[in-house]
Design an enzyme around this catalytic site. Structure first.
Site, PDB file in Angstrom:
ATOM      1  N   HIS A  12      57.103  44.947  42.640  1.00 27.68           N
ATOM      2  CA  HIS A  12      56.280  43.735  42.492  1.00 27.68           C
ATOM      3  C   HIS A  12      56.769  42.962  41.269  1.00 27.68           C
ATOM      4  CE1 HIS A  12      52.198  41.717  43.199  1.00 27.68           C
ATOM      5  NE2 HIS A  12      52.714  41.089  42.155  1.00 27.68           N
ATOM      6  N   HIS A 197      48.635  39.987  47.752  1.00 32.72           N
ATOM      7  CA  HIS A 197      47.844  40.000  46.525  1.00 32.72           C
ATOM      8  C   HIS A 197      46.365  39.983  46.934  1.00 32.72           C
ATOM      9  CE1 HIS A 197      51.599  38.650  44.665  1.00 32.72           C
ATOM     10  NE2 HIS A 197      51.035  38.665  43.466  1.00 32.72           N
ATOM     11  N   GLU A 200      42.136  41.156  43.284  1.00 30.43           N
ATOM     12  CA  GLU A 200      42.417  40.801  41.887  1.00 30.43           C
ATOM     13  C   GLU A 200      41.396  39.778  41.398  1.00 30.43           C
ATOM     14  OE1 GLU A 200      46.207  39.173  39.208  1.00 30.43           O
ATOM     15  OE2 GLU A 200      46.141  38.764  41.367  1.00 30.43           O
TER      16      GLU A 200
END
Length: 322
Positions: A12, A197, A200
């Site tokens: 990542h 993603h 988060e």
């Protein structure tokens, strides 16, 4: 803390968050750009994080001059090439570099497909010259919207055989994954892997949607996964890889400190969690730092650090010949 008997892997890393200060200065001079400073130390606070930011989107403001110097295809190719050289300097054996073509194209009105070709060419040259194995992950940036997502995907598919996976990044809180289900169906039909993603800036439901709706086999960040114990069970049972990014999570205030990061708990629970660098040019770190400084600060034992290193081997998008 790095096991020399295992490959050092970064799964990542944002290519456009890994631009050298000297390259920004050089391209700024070449193209007469209005940089905020003309020496490394003067430029540093404008592109690197020195104190925690109030959130992910504030952190992303540091990209301004990372992408602001991408004036043409040659600049994109150079940055991609230097990313591979930097990985070699860090002792990385295998790296997956990800990039958003529209994010890179936007400052100077480049064609997204030209950006994709330039990045692919630069990475291929770097892999050849520096002996690092590299795979590319394309990004759809949520904040460009659904139509922008199609434009990015079309650009990425123009180099379909040189990319191994698709990612969804950007403003998770305001652009949910549900909007991009057709995009990821098309990417899976093209034979690409999927990482997203999620968890988060939004909660566990965002991670559920990523794996059930978008087909993700890996999740970037996932820091809020622990709010739903059933989700943690599912991540273990399905063998979903977790791309942990310790320093950037502290810098975005996603977690309060290294010690508060859930990585240790994930490893104890058997999740396939890994250690990665995210945006080393912005965070002012490299992958060895994450292993030798950040991971111990997060409470990981040497055995857990080794487990995270081994997990990266298991969940990598090795691509052809992997």
């Amino acid at each position: 803390m790095i096991d020399p008997n295992l490959p050092l892997i970064d799964l990542h890393r944002h290519l456009d968050g890994s631009v050298r200060l000297d390259t920004i200065l050089d391209l700024g001079r070449q193209h007469h750009l209005p940089l905020p400073a003309w020496d490394r130390e003067g430029l540093r606070p404008h592109v690197q994080v020195t104190t925690p930011q109030p959130g992910v989107m504030a952190f992303l403001q540091k990209f301004k001059w990372m992408t602001g110097v991408l004036v043409d295809a040659a600049a994109c190719r150079r940055v991609a090439y230097e990313n591979v050289e930097d990985a070699r300097q860090e002792g990385i054996a295998y790296i997956e570099l990800r990039f958003s073509p529209m994010f890179m194209a936007q400052p100077h009105g480049l064609h997204p497909a030209a950006v994709v070709e330039a990045v692919c060419d630069g990475v291929a040259a770097g892999a050849r010259d520096f002996g690092v194995r590299v795979q590319l992950i394309g990004i759809i940036s949520r904040h460009f919207g659904v139509e922008g997502g199609w434009q990015e995907l079309d650009a990425l598919l123009s180099q379909r055989d040189r990319i191994v996976a698709l990612d969804l990044a950007g403003d998770e809180a305001n652009w949910p994954g549900e909007l991009f289900v057709p995009h990821f169906r098309r990417a899976r039909d093209a034979g690409w892997g999927v990482t997203v993603h999620a968890g988060e800036s939004a909660g566990p439901q965002s991670i559920w949607q990523a794996i059930d709706g978008l087909g993700a086999t890996r999740i970037g960040h996932a820091t809020r996964a622990g709010e739903d114990p059933a989700l943690l069970d599912a991540l273990v049972e399905r063998g979903i890889g977790i791309e942990a990014n310790l320093t950037s999570n502290v810098q975005t205030s996603t977690v309060a400190s290294y010690a508060a990061h859930p990585l240790r708990a994930w490893l104890e629970r058997g999740l396939l969690a890994t250690i990665n660098s995210d945006d080393p040019g912005i965070s002012a770190i490299d992958l060895p730092y994450e292993y030798t400084v950040a991971a111990p600060a997060a409470g990981l034992s040497p055995a857990q650090i080794r487990q995270a290193q081994a997990n990266a081997v298991k969940v990598a998008f090795w691509g052809e010949g992997g």
